[in-house]
Enzyme design. Structure first.
Site, PDB file in Angstrom:
ATOM      1  N   CYS A   1       6.733  -7.729   6.254  1.00 27.60           N
ATOM      2  CA  CYS A   1       7.876  -7.239   7.028  1.00 27.60           C
ATOM      3  C   CYS A   1       8.326  -8.353   7.956  1.00 27.60           C
ATOM      4  O   CYS A   1       7.500  -9.078   8.510  1.00 27.60           O
ATOM      5  CB  CYS A   1       7.481  -6.011   7.840  1.00 27.60           C
ATOM      6  SG  CYS A   1       8.865  -5.253   8.747  1.00 27.60           S
TER       7      CYS A   1
ATOM      8  N   CYS B   1       0.010   1.273   9.336  1.00 24.52           N
ATOM      9  CA  CYS B   1       0.848   0.365   8.580  1.00 24.52           C
ATOM     10  C   CYS B   1       0.227  -1.016   8.374  1.00 24.52           C
ATOM     11  O   CYS B   1      -0.031  -1.743   9.317  1.00 24.52           O
ATOM     12  CB  CYS B   1       2.164   0.230   9.328  1.00 24.52           C
ATOM     13  SG  CYS B   1       3.381  -0.699   8.462  1.00 24.52           S
TER      14      CYS B   1
ATOM     15  N   CYS C   1       7.199  -6.482  14.924  1.00 25.60           N
ATOM     16  CA  CYS C   1       6.754  -5.615  16.021  1.00 25.60           C
ATOM     17  C   CYS C   1       5.278  -5.942  16.302  1.00 25.60           C
ATOM     18  O   CYS C   1       4.439  -5.900  15.387  1.00 25.60           O
ATOM     19  CB  CYS C   1       6.904  -4.143  15.637  1.00 25.60           C
ATOM     20  SG  CYS C   1       8.607  -3.709  15.213  1.00 25.60           S
TER      21      CYS C   1
ATOM     22  N   CYS D   1       3.611   8.319   1.338  1.00 24.27           N
ATOM     23  CA  CYS D   1       4.137   7.252   2.196  1.00 24.27           C
ATOM     24  C   CYS D   1       4.192   5.971   1.385  1.00 24.27           C
ATOM     25  O   CYS D   1       3.172   5.532   0.850  1.00 24.27           O
ATOM     26  CB  CYS D   1       3.205   7.114   3.405  1.00 24.27           C
ATOM     27  SG  CYS D   1       3.636   5.766   4.495  1.00 24.27           S
TER      28      CYS D   1
ATOM     29  N   GLU E   1       0.825  -1.199   0.000  1.00 21.01           N
ATOM     30  CA  GLU E   1       0.000   0.000   0.000  1.00 21.01           C
ATOM     31  C   GLU E   1       0.864   1.255   0.000  1.00 21.01           C
ATOM     32  O   GLU E   1       2.005   1.243   0.447  1.00 21.01           O
ATOM     33  CB  GLU E   1      -0.931  -0.008   1.207  1.00 21.01           C
ATOM     34  CG  GLU E   1      -0.260  -0.573   2.436  1.00 21.01           C
ATOM     35  CD  GLU E   1      -1.213  -0.844   3.592  1.00 21.01           C
ATOM     36  OE1 GLU E   1      -2.139  -1.644   3.411  1.00 21.01           O
ATOM     37  OE2 GLU E   1      -1.008  -0.274   4.650  1.00 21.01           O
TER      38      GLU E   1
ATOM     39  N   CYS F   1       2.144  -3.716  15.166  1.00 19.39           N
ATOM     40  CA  CYS F   1       2.073  -3.289  13.766  1.00 19.39           C
ATOM     41  C   CYS F   1       1.404  -4.372  12.933  1.00 19.39           C
ATOM     42  O   CYS F   1       1.772  -5.542  13.006  1.00 19.39           O
ATOM     43  CB  CYS F   1       3.490  -3.023  13.248  1.00 19.39           C
ATOM     44  SG  CYS F   1       3.574  -2.751  11.466  1.00 19.39           S
TER      45      CYS F   1
HETATM   46  N1  SAH Z   1       9.985  -0.565   9.381  1.00 17.74           N
HETATM   47  C1  SAH Z   1      10.036   0.883   9.435  1.00 17.74           C
HETATM   48  C2  SAH Z   1       8.816   1.537   8.800  1.00 17.74           C
HETATM   49  C3  SAH Z   1       7.566   1.128   9.519  1.00 17.74           C
HETATM   50  S1  SAH Z   1       6.072   2.052   9.410  1.00 17.74           S
HETATM   51  C4  SAH Z   1      10.152   1.326  10.881  1.00 17.74           C
HETATM   52  O1  SAH Z   1      10.015   0.481  11.766  1.00 17.74           O
HETATM   53  O2  SAH Z   1      10.418   2.485  11.123  1.00 17.74           O
HETATM   54  C5  SAH Z   1       6.398   3.623  10.079  1.00 17.74           C
HETATM   55  C6  SAH Z   1       6.075   3.837  11.543  1.00 17.74           C
HETATM   56  O3  SAH Z   1       4.745   3.439  11.905  1.00 17.74           O
HETATM   57  C7  SAH Z   1       7.029   3.090  12.457  1.00 17.74           C
HETATM   58  O4  SAH Z   1       7.489   3.974  13.443  1.00 17.74           O
HETATM   59  C8  SAH Z   1       6.123   2.038  13.043  1.00 17.74           C
HETATM   60  O5  SAH Z   1       6.611   1.571  14.269  1.00 17.74           O
HETATM   61  C9  SAH Z   1       4.810   2.781  13.152  1.00 17.74           C
HETATM   62  N2  SAH Z   1       3.623   1.946  13.357  1.00 17.74           N
HETATM   63  C10 SAH Z   1       3.413   0.683  12.918  1.00 17.74           C
HETATM   64  N3  SAH Z   1       2.210   0.232  13.317  1.00 17.74           N
HETATM   65  C11 SAH Z   1       1.635   1.239  14.027  1.00 17.74           C
HETATM   66  C12 SAH Z   1       0.381   1.370  14.715  1.00 17.74           C
HETATM   67  N4  SAH Z   1      -0.495   0.385  14.743  1.00 17.74           N
HETATM   68  N5  SAH Z   1       0.150   2.547  15.334  1.00 17.74           N
HETATM   69  C13 SAH Z   1       1.044   3.558  15.295  1.00 17.74           C
HETATM   70  N6  SAH Z   1       2.229   3.480  14.678  1.00 17.74           N
HETATM   71  C14 SAH Z   1       2.538   2.323  14.051  1.00 17.74           C
END
Ligand code: SAH
Length: 376
Positions: A131, A366, A135, A124, A100, A138
């Site tokens: 991934c 995300c 985490c 974005c 996306e 996410c």
């Molecule tokens: N892998 C990269 C990009 C990830 S997406 C990274 O970890 O930085 C970008 C941001 O969105 C990251 O900081 C990630 O931790 C955050 N993110 C992911 N899921 C989320 C959620 N459910 N709520 C808020 N932020 C989230």
């Protein structure tokens, strides 16, 4: 069961560097000057369909299309909100993988939810299908890694967004992409080669690239320390964003499992080194999760952990209200806890902002859109 995903995406003009483009047209038996011509169509006119390129002999258009411009992204589902100024697109790749991208336009007169300030647009983009960083908060992390995207698959997201803006498909009149953030699906630093090729083409001046300023590009990472160091040495002044989410190893081990490999101290050291080498202020991303990482004590610890050379001038903390993923036990912080967290950081001289929550009603966080479609 889903069909097995195999193989690499087909080679595309957007995968190639400048020299490779010349070699590629020669290999096809075309004169080298065709390379610049193709690049003008692709990067200046954002046109990936040679059938209308009248400066190319009709007989060559089909060959060029087949050799260099295979279709990479198919729009499955566009979704918009915020008065049309947030547009999220779910794309299907050649092998069925879903990714996306989200286009956010700010400061559109007459559309309050687009925010105030300058009229600008941020795109974005995703760097991987899925991934591997796992985490737990996410949505993308829950599904695991399918594969790396090619540079062309990443750049094609930008071309599509730039075209939508140029063609006036987003309210606010024809515009351009000002900022690119690698905050869609995937861990960009785990796809380093493709990311570097992407950044080179994004920043190359037209007609050889999209002419986007490196300062407008943000690479967001969960903390692959060796790759942060490598990016610092490349010397392209993109902004680095580090997804920290906790100031202590005990909690960060849980929120970002890669922390067991490179811990908070090592990660913050690498981020500070990035600042020293590039002079670019580093962004620290911190998703505020209710009763998990949002206490005043943790805000104070965060300020301590980020102090370098006696202060915080090298860093900016970006708080993200958690966007709860389906089935998650976690949710966003209470307003008063969020305010207390911000105040505690400010008292210690840390620059901090709370990210706006655009796109929430279209599964903005995300991986959520891809996850909900894959489940259908
Ligand atoms: N892998 C990269 C990009 C990830 S997406 C990274 O970890 O930085 C970008 C941001 O969105 C990251 O900081 C990630 O931790 C955050 N993110 C992911 N899921 C989320 C959620 N459910 N709520 C808020 N932020 C989230």
């Amino acid at each position: 069961m889903a069909a097995p995903r195999r193989g690499k995406p087909p080679r595309h003009w957007l995968d190639l560097g400048r020299d490779e483009r010349r070699d590629a047209v020669r290999e096809l038996g075309l004169p080298a000057f065709r390379a610049d011509q193709i690049s003008r169509h692709v990067f200046e006119h954002l046109d990936l369909d040679p059938s209308g390129w009248t400066d190319l002999p009709a007989a060559d258009r089909g060959r060029v299309a087949e050799a260099f411009l295979p279709s990479l992204l198919t729009s499955v589902r566009p979704l918009s909100c915020d008065g049309g100024t947030t547009l999220k697109t779910l794309w299907r790749l050649f092998d069925g993988s879903l990714i996306e991208s989200v286009l956010m336009r700010y400061g559109v007169p007459g559309i309050r939810s687009s925010g105030s300030g300058r009229n600008r647009a941020t795109l974005c983009i995703s760097s991987q299908a899925g991934c591997g960083m796992a985490c737990p908060f996410c949505a993308t992390g829950q599904g695991g890694l399918q594969r790396n995207l090619s540079a062309a698959e990443i750049l094609a997201q930008v071309v599509a967004g730039a075209r939508a803006l140029r063609d006036g498909e987003i309210p606010g009149g024809p515009g351009r992409v000002n900022n690119i953030v690698f905050m869609g699906m995937g861990e960009p630093m785990a796809n380093f080669k493709a990311i570097m090729a992407t950044i080179r083409t994004l920043t190359a001046p037209a007609p050889h690239g999209l002419g986007i300023s490196a300062r407008g590009i943000t690479v967001s990472t969960v903390g692959l320390v060796p790759r942060i160091n490598q990016l610092a040495e490349v010397g392209i002044p993109v902004t680095l964003a580090v997804s920290l989410h906790a100031p202590d190893d005990e909690l960060r081990d849980e929120l970002c499992p890669i922390n067991t490999r490179w811990n908070v101290a090592e990660l913050v050291d690498a981020a500070h080194r990035y600042f020293r080498l590039t002079k670019r202020r580093v962004s620290i991303e911190y998703a505020l999760i209710r009763d998990v990482n949002d206490s005043v004590e943790r805000a104070e610890l965060l300020a301590d952990v980020l102090r370098r050379d006696g202060g915080h001038g090298w860093v900016h903390v970006n708080l993200i209200p958690l966007n709860p993923t389906p089935g998650s036990k976690w949710t966003a912080s209470r307003r008063r806890d969020e305010a207390a967290f911000v105040a505690a950081l400010e008292r210690r001289g840390v620059a901090v902002t709370v990210r706006d929550t655009r796109g929430r009603e279209i599964d903005g966080a995300c991986g959520q859109l891809a996850a909900s479609v894959a489940a259908e």
